[in-house]
Scaffold this active site. Structure first.
Site, PDB file in Angstrom:
ATOM      1  N   HIS A 144      10.722   0.181   7.790  1.00 19.67           N
ATOM      2  CA  HIS A 144      10.400  -0.478   6.523  1.00 19.67           C
ATOM      3  C   HIS A 144      10.932   0.237   5.286  1.00 19.67           C
ATOM      4  O   HIS A 144      10.884  -0.305   4.186  1.00 19.67           O
ATOM      5  CB  HIS A 144       8.885  -0.664   6.380  1.00 19.67           C
ATOM      6  CG  HIS A 144       8.188   0.584   5.914  1.00 19.67           C
ATOM      7  ND1 HIS A 144       7.841   1.593   6.775  1.00 19.67           N
ATOM      8  CD2 HIS A 144       7.803   0.996   4.680  1.00 19.67           C
ATOM      9  CE1 HIS A 144       7.266   2.566   6.103  1.00 19.67           C
ATOM     10  NE2 HIS A 144       7.236   2.231   4.823  1.00 19.67           N
TER      11      HIS A 144
HETATM   12  C1  UD1 Z   1       5.255   1.026  -0.041  1.00 19.81           C
HETATM   13  C2  UD1 Z   1       5.408   2.494  -0.423  1.00 19.81           C
HETATM   14  C3  UD1 Z   1       5.780   3.302   0.810  1.00 19.81           C
HETATM   15  C4  UD1 Z   1       4.805   3.051   1.952  1.00 19.81           C
HETATM   16  C5  UD1 Z   1       4.744   1.551   2.211  1.00 19.81           C
HETATM   17  C6  UD1 Z   1       3.773   1.215   3.320  1.00 19.81           C
HETATM   18  C7  UD1 Z   1       6.226   2.807  -2.739  1.00 19.81           C
HETATM   19  C8  UD1 Z   1       7.364   3.246  -3.555  1.00 19.81           C
HETATM   20  N1  UD1 Z   1       6.464   2.685  -1.422  1.00 19.81           N
HETATM   21  O1  UD1 Z   1       6.546   0.556   0.365  1.00 19.81           O
HETATM   22  O2  UD1 Z   1       5.746   4.677   0.481  1.00 19.81           O
HETATM   23  O3  UD1 Z   1       5.258   3.722   3.106  1.00 19.81           O
HETATM   24  O4  UD1 Z   1       4.334   0.894   1.013  1.00 19.81           O
HETATM   25  O5  UD1 Z   1       3.941  -0.118   3.725  1.00 19.81           O
HETATM   26  O6  UD1 Z   1       5.146   2.590  -3.253  1.00 19.81           O
HETATM   27  N2  UD1 Z   1       5.873  -7.390   0.367  1.00 19.81           N
HETATM   28  C9  UD1 Z   1       5.317  -8.567   0.825  1.00 19.81           C
HETATM   29  N3  UD1 Z   1       3.978  -8.626   1.005  1.00 19.81           N
HETATM   30  C10 UD1 Z   1       3.160  -7.575   0.748  1.00 19.81           C
HETATM   31  C11 UD1 Z   1       3.732  -6.374   0.290  1.00 19.81           C
HETATM   32  C12 UD1 Z   1       5.081  -6.292   0.106  1.00 19.81           C
HETATM   33  O7  UD1 Z   1       6.001  -9.543   1.073  1.00 19.81           O
HETATM   34  O8  UD1 Z   1       1.934  -7.690   0.946  1.00 19.81           O
HETATM   35  C13 UD1 Z   1       7.330  -7.294   0.213  1.00 19.81           C
HETATM   36  C14 UD1 Z   1       7.812  -7.674  -1.164  1.00 19.81           C
HETATM   37  O9  UD1 Z   1       8.981  -8.389  -1.044  1.00 19.81           O
HETATM   38  C15 UD1 Z   1       8.118  -6.335  -1.808  1.00 19.81           C
HETATM   39  C16 UD1 Z   1       8.528  -5.494  -0.630  1.00 19.81           C
HETATM   40  O10 UD1 Z   1       7.758  -5.985   0.466  1.00 19.81           O
HETATM   41  O11 UD1 Z   1       9.082  -6.407  -2.788  1.00 19.81           O
HETATM   42  C17 UD1 Z   1       8.280  -4.041  -0.801  1.00 19.81           C
HETATM   43  O12 UD1 Z   1       6.933  -3.793  -1.131  1.00 19.81           O
HETATM   44  P1  UD1 Z   1       6.528  -2.502  -2.022  1.00 19.81           P
HETATM   45  O13 UD1 Z   1       5.076  -2.468  -2.144  1.00 19.81           O
HETATM   46  O14 UD1 Z   1       7.296  -2.449  -3.259  1.00 19.81           O
HETATM   47  O15 UD1 Z   1       6.998  -1.268  -1.145  1.00 19.81           O
HETATM   48  P2  UD1 Z   1       6.895  -1.003   0.401  1.00 19.81           P
HETATM   49  O16 UD1 Z   1       8.247  -1.120   0.957  1.00 19.81           O
HETATM   50  O17 UD1 Z   1       5.805  -1.734   1.078  1.00 19.81           O
END
Ligand code: UD1
Length: 381
Positions: A219
């Site tokens: 991820h």
């Molecule tokens: C975040 C943390 C990472 C952690 C991870 C656990 C930061 C910088 N990164 O990364 O350290 O290991 O969480 O999962 O804070 N999205 C969805 N649904 C959700 C959540 C996210 O569709 O419920 C998608 C969205 O398109 C979003 C992308 O995932 O843009 C990334 O989500 P984001 O929360 O920005 O970072 P993670 O990659 O989850």
């Protein structure tokens, strides 16, 4: 009664918070009152609510619903929301976990209001400043009053950064304090290990058995946002599944799912391969059961690397470096980055070697330790 605010936002923080809330309820109910703020960084049911339900975490009193955005916008919204909450209700301290944007936002908002910060999972370093998490953890550590490091390596990192002899003092006239608390994730893995087996039947649902599958997750933005890197990882998985005749269970983070849609050729091969079980994100109980029964774990997640170790499973670490160097020093994990050949070689090496797993992550009583130190600190603040 001392009142603390716990900030969560991303999946692993919700899981860690469960251990602390449980310890507040069981051991500190007459001393500490905890309220929870969810930033809304993770918002899908299976990235957030499922954990509150399953682990019976108290519902958040505050939800900022920030959702997905660029790092700057997402963090800015969180800072502003947390500031509003801290300005409206008096908390003696804020509890922050790990290294996400929610952690960073909590640290900035609280420090400007002189609210002491308790950082759980302090001192971890990858020494890779291209990772958003590395930036977040360095800033949060610098602003924290109590730093709970999960390992001796994390303590050493903080000492090297000058924490032990720092002259900097907070508004209460005190210096920051560092403790090796062990890993709070270990509390949960131990606590839920048996319950999880009773509450889920994921092995049956996926038609897999003990030791006949590998568990894999990918991820990190560094891997998902680069088509060559992501393809290389999936090609390695396809080859391992076929040549080693092993199932691969692949719970897929929403970001990875979206990235895979942009790689139709490899995506198609993955979907058509009967040994590769691509599934939506799973609950913590389901994850524990898979970890306990997997032959090997392949991941770029920090949490999963450790859980592999807790359950005595070898781990292929699909990153160029790790914060959890104890695992590689013990030869229980191998760093492969996204190199297809290295991933396949590591699979061969790790499934053939005899590995021992000494208790480098503490003994599973982190939450109580943290609350004890926190209570004493705040009482004499
Ligand atoms: C975040 C943390 C990472 C952690 C991870 C656990 C930061 C910088 N990164 O990364 O350290 O290991 O969480 O999962 O804070 N999205 C969805 N649904 C959700 C959540 C996210 O569709 O419920 C998608 C969205 O398109 C979003 C992308 O995932 O843009 C990334 O989500 P984001 O929360 O920005 O970072 P993670 O990659 O989850």
């Amino acid at each position: 009664m001392i009142k603390i605010l716990t900030v969560v936002g991303a999946r692993p923080q919700i899981i860690k918070a469960a251990a602390l809330s449980r310890a507040v309820k069981n051991t500190f109910a007459d001393k500490l009152e905890e309220k929870i703020l969810h930033t809304g960084q993770h918002y899908d049911f299976n990235m957030s609510d499922v954990f509150f339900d399953e682990m019976q975490i108290p519902k958040p009193q505050y939800n900022l619903n920030v959702g997905s955005e660029s790092h700057g916008k997402q963090t800015a919204r969180m800072i502003s929301g947390i500031e509003e909450v801290l300005s409206g209700e008096k908390f003696e301290a804020i509890v922050l976990y790990g290294d996400t944007n929610s952690t960073l936002a909590g640290a900035i908002a609280a420090s400007k209001l002189n609210t002491p910060i308790i950082h759980i999972e302090a001192g971890l370093r990858s020494f890779n400043m291209a990772m958003p998490e590395e930036i977040n953890r360095i800033v949060c550590d610098q602003l924290s009053s109590l730093l709970f490091a999960p390992t001796q390596t994390a303590i050493d990192n903080l000492s090297r950064e000058g924490f032990s002899d720092s002259k900097a003092k907070f508004a209460n006239g005190k210096q920051s304090q560092i403790f090796n608390s062990g890993d709070i994730m270990y509390d949960n893995s131990l606590f839920y290990s048996t319950i999880a087996e009773q509450k889920t039947n994921i092995l049956k649902q996926l038609d897999i058995k003990d030791q006949d599958f590998a568990l894999a997750t990918i991820h990190r933005n560094h891997n998902t946002d680069n088509p060559e890197r992501l393809s290389s990882v999936f090609e390695a998985f396809l080859e391992i599944a076929e040549s080693k005749r092993i199932n691969i269970v692949l719970p897929i983070h929403p970001r990875t799912g979206k990235a895979l849609q942009k790689l139709p050729v490899i995506g198609d091969k993955i979907h058509k391969n009967s040994r590769i079980k691509l599934i939506p994100p799973i609950s913590f109980f389901e994850m524990i059961v898979l970890e306990k029964h997997a032959k090997i774990i392949m991941t770029d997640s920090g949490g999963l690397q450790k859980e592999a170790y807790f359950f005595k499973k070898p781990c292929i670490i699909i990153r160029p470096e790790t914060e959890w160097v104890e695992i590689t020093e013990q030869n229980a994990g191998i760093l492969t980055d996204t190199n297809k050949d290295l991933i396949i070689q590591a699979f061969e090496q790790l499934t053939l070697s005899e590995i021992t797993y000494p208790p480098v992550f503490g003994v599973g009583n982190s939450a109580e330790f943290i609350l004890d130190k926190t209570f004493n600190y705040l009482l004499y603040k």
